[in-house]
Design a protein around this motif. Structure first.
Motif, mmCIF file in Angstrom:
data_model
loop_
_atom_site.group_PDB
_atom_site.id
_atom_site.type_symbol
_atom_site.label_atom_id
_atom_site.label_comp_id
_atom_site.label_asym_id
_atom_site.label_seq_id
_atom_site.Cartn_x
_atom_site.Cartn_y
_atom_site.Cartn_z
ATOM 1 N N UNK A 29 37.254 33.634 31.805
ATOM 2 C CA UNK A 29 36.626 32.333 31.548
ATOM 3 C C UNK A 29 37.441 31.512 30.548
ATOM 4 N N UNK A 30 38.063 32.177 29.593
ATOM 5 C CA UNK A 30 38.933 31.478 28.647
ATOM 6 C C UNK A 30 40.084 30.804 29.394
ATOM 7 N N UNK A 31 40.740 31.572 30.282
ATOM 8 C CA UNK A 31 41.842 30.987 31.049
ATOM 9 C C UNK A 31 41.364 29.842 31.937
ATOM 10 N N UNK A 32 40.167 29.986 32.503
ATOM 11 C CA UNK A 32 39.674 28.951 33.417
ATOM 12 C C UNK A 32 39.191 27.711 32.672
ATOM 13 N N UNK A 33 38.396 27.889 31.645
ATOM 14 C CA UNK A 33 37.744 26.734 31.025
ATOM 15 C C UNK A 33 38.461 26.190 29.792
ATOM 16 N N UNK A 34 39.209 27.012 29.096
ATOM 17 C CA UNK A 34 39.932 26.530 27.920
ATOM 18 C C UNK A 34 41.363 26.158 28.299
ATOM 19 N N UNK A 35 42.043 27.066 28.986
ATOM 20 C CA UNK A 35 43.427 26.808 29.401
ATOM 21 C C UNK A 35 43.494 25.982 30.692
ATOM 22 N N UNK A 36 42.331 25.785 31.330
ATOM 23 C CA UNK A 36 42.205 24.984 32.549
ATOM 24 C C UNK A 36 43.079 25.489 33.692
ATOM 25 N N UNK A 37 43.121 26.816 33.869
ATOM 26 C CA UNK A 37 43.827 27.428 34.989
ATOM 27 C C UNK A 37 42.809 27.730 36.081
ATOM 28 N N UNK A 68 41.220 29.436 39.094
ATOM 29 C CA UNK A 68 41.455 30.738 39.736
ATOM 30 C C UNK A 68 41.693 30.584 41.237
ATOM 31 N N UNK A 69 42.611 31.389 41.746
ATOM 32 C CA UNK A 69 42.877 31.402 43.183
ATOM 33 C C UNK A 69 41.846 32.313 43.861
ATOM 34 N N UNK A 70 41.828 32.348 45.189
ATOM 35 C CA UNK A 70 40.848 33.202 45.880
ATOM 36 C C UNK A 70 40.953 34.683 45.512
ATOM 37 N N UNK A 71 42.173 35.206 45.392
ATOM 38 C CA UNK A 71 42.301 36.613 45.015
ATOM 39 C C UNK A 71 41.825 36.861 43.588
ATOM 40 N N UNK A 72 42.040 35.891 42.711
ATOM 41 C CA UNK A 72 41.528 36.017 41.339
ATOM 42 C C UNK A 72 40.004 36.122 41.350
ATOM 43 N N UNK A 73 39.371 35.298 42.162
ATOM 44 C CA UNK A 73 37.908 35.332 42.243
ATOM 45 C C UNK A 73 37.421 36.662 42.806
#
Length: 171
Positions: free
Chosen positions: A23-31, A33-38
């Protein structure tokens, strides 16, 4: 050797930490997630929930083996997903599959079967290395692969754990 309950609780807490990092990478770093990440996130959550349940229940010999096999199989699924993404990231550019729409768009528009297929197979987005740690230069899926492999080894210990006394053998 630590108790099975402590191991399961530690895995539960590790999964919470892994999701907080995601969540840090997604919401703070704004990365995004790709389908495999999910798909890997789903596996982390599944492992966390099962390990948390095992910690609460604190099963004895046979129950511990059932949890161990279940958690090991789920960790193997995570290893497969993370290994696929690492493989995609190391393909030559001309062999990388085409990029697809973002996961959130797919969830809104595509039928669930197509979303699941894309999540499991990955798209060109999954081949992009969006972050590497500064020391070892490992990508997020490489670290995830390491964590899933470590967890699989931990769950094998459940299968070979010896009962502490004769009363536990009967459970």
């Amino acid at each position: 050797m630590p108790s099975a309950r402590l191991i399961n609780f530690s895995v539960f807490l590790t999964c919470i930490a892994l999701m907080l990092v995601a969540f840090y990478f997604e919401y703070v770093k704004e990365l995004e997630p790709c389908p495999l990440c999910m798909a890997q996130r789903v596996v982390v959550v599944a492992i966390g929930l099962i390990a948390g349940l095992a910690a609460l229940q604190n099963p004895k010999q046979w129950g511990l083996k059932v949890y161990g096999v279940t958690l090991f199989l789920v960790a193997l699924a995570g290893i497969g997903l993370a290994a696929r993404q690492v493989w995609l990231q190391h393909l030559p550019e001309d062999l990388v599959p085409a990029c697809g729409p973002g996961i959130y768009y797919m969830l809104d528009v595509f039928p669930m079967q197509e979303v699941l297929t894309n999540m499991l197979m990955g798209t060109g987005d999954c081949a992009e290395v969006v972050w590497q740690d500064p020391v070892l230069q490992l990508s997020i899926p490489s670290w995830t692969l390491i964590w899933f492999s470590f967890m699989a080894l931990v769950f094998i210990t459940h299968l070979f754990r010896k009962p502490l006394n004769s009363a536990e053998q009967n459970n």
